[in-house]
Scaffold this motif. Structure first.
Motif, PDB file in Angstrom:
ATOM      1  N   PRO A 114      -9.304  27.656 -32.416  1.00 18.03           N
ATOM      2  CA  PRO A 114      -9.524  28.863 -32.148  1.00 18.03           C
ATOM      3  C   PRO A 114      -9.454  29.443 -30.677  1.00 18.03           C
ATOM      4  CG  PRO A 114     -11.498  27.651 -32.288  1.00 18.03           C
ATOM      5  CD  PRO A 114     -10.377  26.691 -32.407  1.00 18.03           C
ATOM      6  N   SER A 115      -9.582  28.657 -29.718  1.00 18.60           N
ATOM      7  CA  SER A 115      -9.432  29.154 -28.290  1.00 18.60           C
ATOM      8  C   SER A 115      -8.625  28.434 -27.462  1.00 18.60           C
ATOM      9  CB  SER A 115     -10.945  29.247 -27.771  1.00 18.60           C
ATOM     10  OG  SER A 115     -11.641  27.868 -27.746  1.00 18.60           O
ATOM     11  N   ASP A 168      -5.222  30.197 -33.432  1.00 18.65           N
ATOM     12  CA  ASP A 168      -5.434  31.680 -32.907  1.00 18.65           C
ATOM     13  C   ASP A 168      -4.685  32.174 -31.854  1.00 18.65           C
ATOM     14  OD1 ASP A 168      -7.132  34.079 -32.005  1.00 18.65           O
ATOM     15  OD2 ASP A 168      -8.099  33.736 -33.800  1.00 18.65           O
ATOM     16  N   ASN A 212     -14.661  31.513 -38.641  1.00 17.79           N
ATOM     17  CA  ASN A 212     -14.061  30.890 -37.606  1.00 17.79           C
ATOM     18  C   ASN A 212     -15.213  29.642 -37.383  1.00 17.79           C
ATOM     19  OD1 ASN A 212     -13.542  29.552 -35.020  1.00 17.79           O
ATOM     20  ND2 ASN A 212     -13.047  31.484 -34.099  1.00 17.79           N
ATOM     21  N   HIS A 215     -13.561  24.583 -33.310  1.00 14.34           N
ATOM     22  CA  HIS A 215     -12.566  23.511 -33.586  1.00 14.34           C
ATOM     23  C   HIS A 215     -12.809  22.382 -34.402  1.00 14.34           C
ATOM     24  CE1 HIS A 215      -9.230  20.920 -31.553  1.00 14.34           C
ATOM     25  NE2 HIS A 215     -10.020  20.106 -32.049  1.00 14.34           N
TER      26      HIS A 215
END
Length: 279
Positions: A114-115, A168, A212, A215
């Protein structure tokens, strides 16, 4: 239906196999020293049998394992059937061996970033950049980067697992290490996407919100139940209970719906690369 195999038991079996091999012993030799059958040793190393603390203590004595390592493994035996397996910082290193084993044994891996880009897809430059944001010194960071690069070999081995990564757009836009590092990282993702066993799926900002969970990596094995690895700053570990597995399987289905298809994802990566190259 797949047989449930607790994460700790799978990891324990791999640890005992590795320690025996490092000691230069065969299963026949270990069985003879313990006064048991070769089948018992084989079943233990194949996670088909839950060994007793006494059995494992004897094995560790034969293998010459002492001190903190002996204590750690015996604790695994005592907790082997406990649901899940979580560790708090700075004990994440205890999970790394198990993570490597699960990656090598899996027939399918689903990763969600996600990041940040997942470790199995990171370039050395990107890995160094993100580890600089933590509390590790330079030698620790280099050891971590080296281990991460070595882990990636699992994706290109002769019989490699099917690998799907959901990324993402935020993980692709945040310029860890600067424009050049990110451009190289995007090129690497595009290159990896060409492999027949790999699929990169991007979730663009324009697709709006979605569930979400942070991870995670979900491992599917040939004959036993799936295991999920979750990773956060304060605590990381493995989930092996059916309800947890079903939750992450449902999450994966949701990610499939919100993500771009494989070809569109590569085109999206190409546009992001062009943005970095213009900067």
């Amino acid at each position: 239906m797949s047989e449930r195999l607790p994460a700790r038991l799978r990891a324990l079996a791999s640890e005992l196999t590795r320690l025996r091999e490092q000691a230069g012993l065969t299963t026949r030799q270990v069985a003879a020293r313990m006064g048991t059958s070769i089948a018992t040793i084989n079943r233990t190393e194949n996670a088909k049998r839950t060994p007793s603390v006494a059995d494992v203590a004897t094995m560790l004595a034969i293998y010459g394992v002492t001190g903190a390592e002996r204590t750690r493994i015996l604790t695994m035996v005592e907790e082997v059937n406990s649901p899940g397996w979580m560790e708090v910082s700075p004990r994440f290193t205890h999970l790394l061996k198990a993570l490597i084993d699960f990656e090598s044994e899996a027939i399918s891996i689903v990763n969600f970033g996600p990041s940040i880009v997942p470790g199995l897809l990171q370039t050395p430059g990107y890995a160094r950049a993100i580890t600089k944001t933590g509390l590790l010194d330079e030698s620790q960071r280099e050891a971590l980067v080296s281990a991460r690069m070595d882990r990636q070999k699992v994706l290109v081995k002769l019989v490699a697992p099917r690998y799907i990564a959901f990324l993402d757009e935020a993980a692709l836009r945040r310029p860890y290490g600067g424009q050049e590092v990110m451009a190289n990282q995007i090129r690497w993702l595009m290159d990896r996407a060409k492999l027949p066993n790999m699929e990169i799926r991007v979730i663009p900002f324009r697709h709006g919100g979605y569930r979400n969970p942070g991870h995670f990596a979900m491992f599917e094995f040939e004959r036993t139940s799936r295991i999920v690895y979750v990773e956060h700053d304060g605590a990381s570990g493995f989930l092996d209970e059916l309800d947890d597995i079903n939750l992450f399987a449902h999450t994966t289905s949701g990610l499939m719906k919100v993500a771009l298809g494989s070809a569109d994802s590569v085109n999206f990566l190409a546009r992001i690369l062009a943005d970095y190259e213009r900067s």
